[in-house]
Design a protein around this motif. Sequence first.
Motif, PDB file in Angstrom:
ATOM      1  N   MET A   1       4.847  -0.131  -9.830  1.00 55.80           N
ATOM      2  CA  MET A   1       6.174  -0.718 -10.209  1.00 55.80           C
ATOM      3  C   MET A   1       7.108   0.564 -10.532  1.00 55.80           C
ATOM      4  SD  MET A   1       5.837  -4.046  -9.924  1.00 55.80           S
ATOM      5  CE  MET A   1       7.139  -4.624 -10.938  1.00 55.80           C
ATOM      6  N   GLU A   2       6.764   1.567 -10.889  1.00 50.77           N
ATOM      7  CA  GLU A   2       7.639   2.647 -11.117  1.00 50.77           C
ATOM      8  C   GLU A   2       8.061   3.326  -9.884  1.00 50.77           C
ATOM      9  OE1 GLU A   2       5.676   5.775 -13.384  1.00 50.77           O
ATOM     10  OE2 GLU A   2       4.717   4.145 -14.835  1.00 50.77           O
ATOM     11  N   ILE A   3       7.907   2.882  -8.743  1.00 48.90           N
ATOM     12  CA  ILE A   3       8.197   3.557  -7.552  1.00 48.90           C
ATOM     13  C   ILE A   3       9.611   2.413  -6.871  1.00 48.90           C
ATOM     14  CG2 ILE A   3       7.708   4.085  -5.147  1.00 48.90           C
ATOM     15  CD1 ILE A   3       6.509   5.712  -7.471  1.00 48.90           C
ATOM     16  N   ALA A   4      10.643   3.292  -6.457  1.00 49.79           N
ATOM     17  CA  ALA A   4      11.543   2.463  -5.689  1.00 49.79           C
ATOM     18  C   ALA A   4      11.743   3.432  -4.641  1.00 49.79           C
ATOM     19  CB  ALA A   4      12.925   2.467  -6.706  1.00 49.79           C
ATOM     20  N   LEU A   5      11.876   2.742  -3.512  1.00 45.54           N
ATOM     21  CA  LEU A   5      12.065   3.217  -2.089  1.00 45.54           C
ATOM     22  C   LEU A   5      13.295   2.495  -1.427  1.00 45.54           C
ATOM     23  CD1 LEU A   5       8.338   3.120  -0.715  1.00 45.54           C
ATOM     24  CD2 LEU A   5       9.607   5.214  -1.728  1.00 45.54           C
ATOM     25  N   VAL A   6      14.409   3.342  -1.001  1.00 51.48           N
ATOM     26  CA  VAL A   6      15.479   2.628  -0.514  1.00 51.48           C
ATOM     27  C   VAL A   6      15.753   3.401   0.947  1.00 51.48           C
ATOM     28  CG1 VAL A   6      16.441   2.233  -2.740  1.00 51.48           C
ATOM     29  CG2 VAL A   6      16.936   4.563  -1.482  1.00 51.48           C
ATOM     30  N   GLU A   7      16.592   2.604   1.832  1.00 55.86           N
ATOM     31  CA  GLU A   7      16.809   2.856   2.929  1.00 55.86           C
ATOM     32  C   GLU A   7      17.765   4.075   2.821  1.00 55.86           C
ATOM     33  OE1 GLU A   7      18.012   0.043   5.566  1.00 55.86           O
ATOM     34  OE2 GLU A   7      17.083  -1.701   4.932  1.00 55.86           O
ATOM     35  N   SER A   8      17.922   5.012   3.669  1.00 57.01           N
ATOM     36  CA  SER A   8      18.814   6.154   3.718  1.00 57.01           C
ATOM     37  C   SER A   8      19.550   6.230   5.107  1.00 57.01           C
ATOM     38  CB  SER A   8      18.152   7.324   3.594  1.00 57.01           C
ATOM     39  OG  SER A   8      17.460   7.859   4.696  1.00 57.01           O
ATOM     40  N   GLN A  58       0.706  -1.260   0.033  1.00 54.85           N
ATOM     41  CA  GLN A  58      -0.093   0.204  -0.076  1.00 54.85           C
ATOM     42  C   GLN A  58       0.652   1.359  -0.098  1.00 54.85           C
ATOM     43  OE1 GLN A  58      -2.692   0.064   3.071  1.00 54.85           O
ATOM     44  NE2 GLN A  58      -3.968  -1.763   2.420  1.00 54.85           N
ATOM     45  N   VAL A  59       2.105   1.047   0.723  1.00 55.77           N
ATOM     46  CA  VAL A  59       2.906   2.365   0.622  1.00 55.77           C
ATOM     47  C   VAL A  59       3.322   2.626  -0.741  1.00 55.77           C
ATOM     48  CG1 VAL A  59       5.220   3.010   1.167  1.00 55.77           C
ATOM     49  CG2 VAL A  59       3.807   1.976   3.007  1.00 55.77           C
ATOM     50  N   TYR A  60       3.762   1.532  -1.701  1.00 52.29           N
ATOM     51  CA  TYR A  60       4.136   1.933  -2.927  1.00 52.29           C
ATOM     52  C   TYR A  60       2.818   2.326  -3.822  1.00 52.29           C
ATOM     53  CZ  TYR A  60       8.484  -0.348  -1.998  1.00 52.29           C
ATOM     54  OH  TYR A  60      10.034  -0.391  -1.733  1.00 52.29           O
ATOM     55  N   GLU A  61       1.820   1.899  -3.562  1.00 52.49           N
ATOM     56  CA  GLU A  61       0.601   2.306  -4.330  1.00 52.49           C
ATOM     57  C   GLU A  61       0.195   3.732  -3.858  1.00 52.49           C
ATOM     58  OE1 GLU A  61      -1.206   0.933  -6.706  1.00 52.49           O
ATOM     59  OE2 GLU A  61      -0.254  -0.979  -6.547  1.00 52.49           O
ATOM     60  N   ARG A  62       0.173   3.921  -2.831  1.00 56.27           N
ATOM     61  CA  ARG A  62      -0.002   5.519  -2.316  1.00 56.27           C
ATOM     62  C   ARG A  62       0.906   6.484  -2.953  1.00 56.27           C
ATOM     63  NH1 ARG A  62      -2.103   4.137   3.833  1.00 56.27           N
ATOM     64  NH2 ARG A  62      -4.130   3.291   3.278  1.00 56.27           N
TER      65      ARG A  62
END
Length: 90
Positions: free
Chosen positions: A83-90, A68-72
């Motif tokens: 699928m266009e979203i990339a979240l990474v640790e910082s 849901q985080v990716y969808e939102r």
Amino acid sequence: SFSRFQKSRRFQGTARRMSDQSSVIHFNHAGASPSPTSVIQKVVDHMYLEQRLGGYAAAEDSMEEVAQVYERTANLLHATSAMEIALVES
């Protein structure tokens, strides 16, 4: 002016959500600013879930919420797909 901004409802609401930071405005959001209380609570809740279930089971249990985080995020950024979203640790 700064004092007008500081007194605004938006600032007051944001300030209440920040952990012990109600008198400070942070413009450095490169992973170094304080986290809102809701974020800290979510991390603590997940740590308790890991303690109860184990890390892999807790990750599996949280998969739908993470999706849901990716969808939102995709919706917020007007992406055509999560699928266009990339979240990474910082």
